[in-house]
Design an enzyme around this catalytic site. Structure first.
Site, PDB file in Angstrom:
ATOM      1  N   GLU A 157       0.853  -1.179   0.000  1.00  0.00           N
ATOM      2  CA  GLU A 157       0.000   0.000   0.000  1.00  0.00           C
ATOM      3  C   GLU A 157       0.898   1.241   0.000  1.00  0.00           C
ATOM      4  OE1 GLU A 157      -2.830   0.393   3.217  1.00  0.00           O
ATOM      5  OE2 GLU A 157      -3.912   1.964   2.154  1.00  0.00           O
ATOM      6  N   GLY A 186       2.508   2.375  10.990  1.00  0.00           N
ATOM      7  CA  GLY A 186       2.230   1.578  12.185  1.00  0.00           C
ATOM      8  C   GLY A 186       2.118   0.102  11.864  1.00  0.00           C
ATOM      9  N   MET A 239       0.119  -2.902   8.709  1.00  0.00           N
ATOM     10  CA  MET A 239      -0.521  -3.046   7.409  1.00  0.00           C
ATOM     11  C   MET A 239      -1.415  -4.286   7.383  1.00  0.00           C
ATOM     12  SD  MET A 239      -1.015  -1.837   4.467  1.00  0.00           S
ATOM     13  CE  MET A 239      -2.151  -2.630   3.352  1.00  0.00           C
ATOM     14  N   ASN A 286      -2.530  -6.473   5.214  1.00  0.00           N
ATOM     15  CA  ASN A 286      -2.474  -7.487   4.158  1.00  0.00           C
ATOM     16  C   ASN A 286      -3.340  -8.692   4.512  1.00  0.00           C
ATOM     17  OD1 ASN A 286      -0.164  -5.931   3.140  1.00  0.00           O
ATOM     18  ND2 ASN A 286       0.850  -6.815   4.915  1.00  0.00           N
ATOM     19  N   HIS A 345      -7.329  -2.572  14.779  1.00  0.00           N
ATOM     20  CA  HIS A 345      -7.510  -1.812  13.536  1.00  0.00           C
ATOM     21  C   HIS A 345      -7.189  -2.683  12.316  1.00  0.00           C
ATOM     22  CE1 HIS A 345      -7.359   1.935  11.063  1.00  0.00           C
ATOM     23  NE2 HIS A 345      -6.495   1.219  10.364  1.00  0.00           N
ATOM     24  N   GLU A 346      -6.038  -3.311  12.326  1.00  0.00           N
ATOM     25  CA  GLU A 346      -5.642  -4.120  11.154  1.00  0.00           C
ATOM     26  C   GLU A 346      -6.567  -5.318  10.999  1.00  0.00           C
ATOM     27  OE1 GLU A 346      -3.783  -2.400   9.468  1.00  0.00           O
ATOM     28  OE2 GLU A 346      -2.930  -1.135  11.027  1.00  0.00           O
ATOM     29  N   HIS A 356      -9.849  -4.338   9.446  1.00  0.00           N
ATOM     30  CA  HIS A 356      -9.750  -4.082   8.009  1.00  0.00           C
ATOM     31  C   HIS A 356     -10.171  -5.303   7.183  1.00  0.00           C
ATOM     32  CE1 HIS A 356      -8.314  -0.126   7.096  1.00  0.00           C
ATOM     33  NE2 HIS A 356      -7.168  -0.216   7.738  1.00  0.00           N
ATOM     34  N   GLU A 376     -10.364   3.687   5.803  1.00  0.00           N
ATOM     35  CA  GLU A 376      -9.612   4.147   6.980  1.00  0.00           C
ATOM     36  C   GLU A 376     -10.487   4.857   8.008  1.00  0.00           C
ATOM     37  OE1 GLU A 376      -7.013   2.855   7.626  1.00  0.00           O
ATOM     38  OE2 GLU A 376      -6.105   2.270   5.731  1.00  0.00           O
TER      39      GLU A 376
HETATM   40  N1  PHE Z   1      -3.319   0.850   5.722  1.00  0.00           N
HETATM   41  C1  PHE Z   1      -2.489   0.943   6.893  1.00  0.00           C
HETATM   42  C2  PHE Z   1      -3.447   1.093   8.077  1.00  0.00           C
HETATM   43  O1  PHE Z   1      -4.243   1.985   8.113  1.00  0.00           O
HETATM   44  C3  PHE Z   1      -1.568   2.091   6.919  1.00  0.00           C
HETATM   45  C4  PHE Z   1      -0.471   2.041   5.902  1.00  0.00           C
HETATM   46  C5  PHE Z   1      -0.538   2.817   4.766  1.00  0.00           C
HETATM   47  C6  PHE Z   1       0.625   1.251   6.103  1.00  0.00           C
HETATM   48  C7  PHE Z   1       0.466   2.802   3.822  1.00  0.00           C
HETATM   49  C8  PHE Z   1       1.634   1.225   5.198  1.00  0.00           C
HETATM   50  C9  PHE Z   1       1.559   2.013   4.040  1.00  0.00           C
HETATM   51  O2  PHE Z   1      -3.471   0.338   8.957  1.00  0.00           O
HETATM   52 ZN    ZN Z   2      -6.074   1.399   8.425  1.00  0.00          ZN
END
Ligand code: PHE
Ligand code: ZN
Length: 848
Positions: free
Chosen positions: A126, A254, A256, A258, A290-291, A294, A313
């Site tokens: 990302e 912080g 990610m 995936n 949070h992750e 997602h 987000e």
């Molecule tokens: N998408 C991640 C999050 O909100 C943040 C992120 C963005 C991490 C871009 C790495 C690069 O948890």
């Molecule tokens: Zn996020």
């Protein structure tokens, strides 16, 4: 010299230009032969035409070895291989596209794409990192299933989905490239399992470097609580048979999300009582949640394009805030979230980097992972829930999951489900997504002849590219108290939808208005009112946010008058602070928040808004004088108060003990002002946990203790995360005169590795955010020092350099001399041929 404003830059991307791809990719077969200097990536894309036009794939820094279509090498006239694009001319309706490329993960210091951290391979895709791995349609509206094979001698080989054989992974859930991940290394797991409400058994693993496995328990526990919570509150279950978390030391952000393989900055995974503070534990809990959340809000339902970033987000922050409220208590969590919003988002909204929750153009998308998209995005969702009510909210979000599962969506899709569920037109509400700037709501009260009237007026300030604004719909939660402080009218919500409006009530006496309860809208309230009313709210309000806010407004008023008119700190205010600090009926965590004075940056912004040019040094000294006045007022009560809030026994990171430690830390700071550090020294020498130790360390640095830094280093030099705290605290607690020198000295140490973002942020951020009076020294040395380091980092890690450059976004608040000094540095950065990331930020800040 490059000198371009975002408008002039040819690469500006516009929301209005969105068009779907003519040819999409439905499946990827990718194999990796890992090697630090020459990793070979072979990929086969299953492609399908959706409309007329050429297929344009994205790639960056790839050494392309071959391109074949349906097994046949592509002739020169059937494709164009550009620097960052691969264009296919006249591709058929369905075909397989195969490419082989070579990349060098060991040379990748940008920490985007495939890179190495301490001998371990990992990826960050990302927003647009996948194109640094192989040729692909690197955009979120292209969703494909994946088969991944990893060839390497390393013992642990991970990717998304379910594992079919060693290093062979299949992800059945179609996903955009940005959710791809690969990890390979010498790692150890702490494991557990979770049975979903659908009866599916899920293996849970937290992967770390050998030696760190005794610090994984809390993250794993937070993961299980998150999984249970999302089932209970949103009816969302997990959908693969394994969920992996990996901790990596070198990471720009912080963490990610995936698919099935979350990658975390190690500081948001690893915790033990000896090495992590209460704040670290709270962050780990929040970010793990949070992750995980997602998986539904972001992965199963993703964004059509990057302009829709807040779709995933803002919603996921809203959900993690709800989760933390449930885990830790509503009031204290909410106040903390509001403090964070004001410190970062209100500041952003007030300066040259202000942008809407859904931006309409960008040069570099990585520059838009901002407090506005995340935290204001979450507030907008909270307002939506307030406006339509809990029941319509539950129906709307259920409809969202049902209707859009597996899709790449827009804010229009999101709002449509709530329009349906609530049978309400949300056209005006949608302005919250498109109008930047923090709205102001002016409140005036009138009372006569048994009639109480509240006049409300709203305005939204101009922001870059948006000179004129329309009125917003602003939910205002309020209640009334009588003069004795009893609640005479419970909370209700009224909507302010026009520039001005009034509320009237028949009442025998003038009440005390408690307004913006629970911080019901992200606005700035302008409300001139008698101190007596604020004191009543501080002592009695049933709404914890408004109670805290009353104290905050009183403190800010005192500090601003002391700064601008040399006013004394009056006994009335000091008594109120002292009373609350000693009020055993209030939670310790709440009392800790009530005792903390507004930050130096907050005061600088408020002075600026009041038309007074802030003097950072004077703000710093006045704030310390206020602390001294509070310390003097509480004086002899301090030792007993601290004793009453001790946490004997084994350390527990739970909210109750953490609250007591927060209050104790606030009291220790006050006591240090009176005893020169004697009490802090005792705490430092006997602490059995990092929370108390760091609190005492900060106090001892404040009084200039000559030994404590060396002692701390002797105990912890082997521990990179603890040493980050050591680096940062020394800069943040240096006197303003010394701060730049301290930071400079620290950057000369062998263990200052600027390519590690945590270490870079510890020192440079320790100055810009932790020591504003030092950063803004009148001689400009702070500005020059920070610019030197941004320019040194930018060529290798543009994302972090650009992010840290936001330290300069408040420059227009200050006096002409400081502004000239900052402009000099902004000009210097612009002239240094910076990365696209940094160039965009500097251009926006210079345009102010
Ligand atoms: N998408 C991640 C999050 O909100 C943040 C992120 C963005 C991490 C871009 C790495 C690069 O948890
Ligand atoms: Zn996020």
């Amino acid at each position: 010299m490059r000198d371009a404003t975002p408008e002039q830059t040819p690469e500006t991307v516009h929301l209005a230009d969105y068009a779907p791809v003519p040819v999409t990719v439905t499946h990827l077969d990718v194999s990796f032969q890992l090697d630090p200097k020459a990793t070979r990536v072979s990929s086969r894309l299953t492609c399908k035409r959706q409309g007329p036009g050429e297929m344009v794939l994205n790639g960056e820094g790839l050494k392309t070895l071959s391109v074949t279509l349906d097994g046949v090498p592509l002739d020169a006239d059937r494709h164009t291989l550009g620097d960052r694009t691969l264009t296919l001319h006249g591709a058929p309706d369905e075909f397989l596209l195969e490419t082989v490329v070579e990349i060098a993960p060991a040379d990748n210091k940008a920490l985007s794409g495939l890179y190495m951290s301490n001998g371990m391979y990992c990826t960050q895709c990302e927003a647009e990192g996948f194109r640094r791995i192989t040729w692909m349609l690197d955009r979120p509206d292209v969703m494909a299933t994946y088969d991944v094979a990893i060839d390497s001698d390393l013992p642990v080989l991970l990717s998304n989905g379910n594992e079919r054989a060693a290093g062979v992974w299949h992800d059945p859930w179609p996903k955009p490239t940005y959710l791809f991940a690969l990890v390979a290394g010498d790692l150890v797991a702490t494991s557990d399992s979770f049975t979903t409400m659908e009866g599916k058994d899920v293996a849970l693993n937290v992967w770390v470097r050998p030696g760190d496995e005794d610090r994984t328990a809390y993250a794993l526990d937070a993961l299980k609580r998150s999984m249970a919570w999302d089932e209970e509150v949103y009816g969302r279950a997990y959908d693969l048979s394994v969920f992996n978390i990996v901790a990596v030391d070198d990471f720009n952000m912080g963490a990610m999300e995936n698919k099935g393989l979350n990658v975390f900055n190690s500081r948001y995974v690893l915790a033990s009582p000896e090495t992590a503070t209460d704040a670290d534990y709270a962050n780990i809990e929040r970010i793990v949640a949070h992750e995980y959340f997602h998986n539904w809000t972001g992965n199963r339902i993703t964004c059509r394009d990057w302009f829709q970033l807040c779709l995933k987000e803002g919603l996921t922050v809203f959900r993690d805030e709800q989760f933390s409220q449930d885990q830790r208590g509503y009031a204290v969590q909410r106040i903390g979230d509001v403090m964070n919003l004001r410190a970062r988002q209100f500041r952003e909204d007030a300066g040259p980097l202000a942008h809407p929750v859904r931006p309409e153009s960008f040069v570099e998308i990585n520059n838009f992972y901002t407090a506005t998209v995340y935290e204001k995005g979450a507030e907008v969702i909270g307002m939506l829930r307030t406006l339509i009510g809990a029941e319509a909210w539950d129906q709307g979000i259920a409809l969202y999951f049902e209707r859009h599962d597996g899709e790449a969506c827009t804010i229009e899709d999101w709002l449509a489900v709530f329009e349906e569920a609530a049978e309400r037109d949300l056209t005006q509400f949608k302005l919250w997504y498109s109008q930047a700037g923090t709205p102001r709501v002016r409140v005036t009260e009138h009372f006569s002849d048994g009639l109480y009237r509240i006049d409300l007026a709203q305005s939204v300030p101009p922001t870059p590219g948006q000179p004129d604004k329309q009125p917003m719909v602003i939910p205002l939660a309020f209640g009334l108290l009588d003069r004795e402080g009893n609640e005479s009218r419970p909370t209700e919500v009224r909507e302010l939808t026009t520039a001005g409006d009034s509320l009237t009530f028949d009442l025998a006496e003038k009440p005390v208005l408690s307004i913006l309860r629970g911080f019901s809208a992200p606005v700035i309230l302008e409300f001139d009112r008698p101190d007596a009313d604020r004191l009543t709210l501080l002592a009695h309000d049933t709404d914890a946010f408004c109670r805290w806010e009353a104290g905050r407004v009183l403190a800010k008023d005192r500090l601003m008058r002391a700064i601008s008119e040399d006013a004394e700190f009056d006994a009335g205010w000091l008594d109120a602070v002292a009373t609350l600090a000693q009020d055993d009926n209030a939670e310790p965590a709440f009392r800790a928040l009530a005792l903390a004075l507004p930050s130096e940056d907050d005061l600088a912004q408020s002075l600026h808004e009041a038309g007074i040019v802030p003097d950072p040094e004077r703000i710093h000294l006045t704030r310390r004088a206020a602390q001294m006045a509070v310390a003097e007022r509480l004086a002899n009560a301090l030792p007993d108060l601290r004793a009453a809030n001790a946490t004997p026994g084994a350390y527990s990171p739970a909210a109750e003990d953490a609250g007591k430690r927060a209050l104790s830390a606030g009291l220790l700071k006050l006591q240090t002002m009176r005893d020169g550090g004697a009490a802090a020294r005792r705490v430092y020498d006997t602490a059995d946990n990092m929370t108390d130790r760091m609190a005492a360390f900060a106090c001892l640095l404040d009084v200039g203790d000559p030994d404590v830094a060396a002692q701390f280093e002797a105990d912890w030099s082997h521990d990179r995360l603890v040493m980050d705290k050591w680096f940062m605290a020394q800069v943040a607690h240096a006197t303003p005169v010394d701060a730049v020198g301290v930071a400079e000295r620290l950057t000369k140490r062998a263990d200052f590795d600027p390519s590690n973002p945590n270490r870079f942020r510890a020192v440079i951020g320790g100055l810009t955010a932790g020591n504003p009076a030092g950063f803004h020294r009148a001689d400009g040395s702070g500005y020059a020092f920070v610019t030197d380091w941004l320019l040194r980092l930018d060529p290798s890690n543009p994302q972090t350099a650009a992010r840290m450059s936001t330290a300069f976004d408040s420059w227009r608040r200050y006096d002409a001399d400081r502004q000239a000094l900052v402009r000099e540095q902004l000009d210097r950065m612009a002239a240094a041929d910076p990365s696209r990331d940094l160039a965009e930020m500097v251009a926006r800040m210079r345009a102010a």
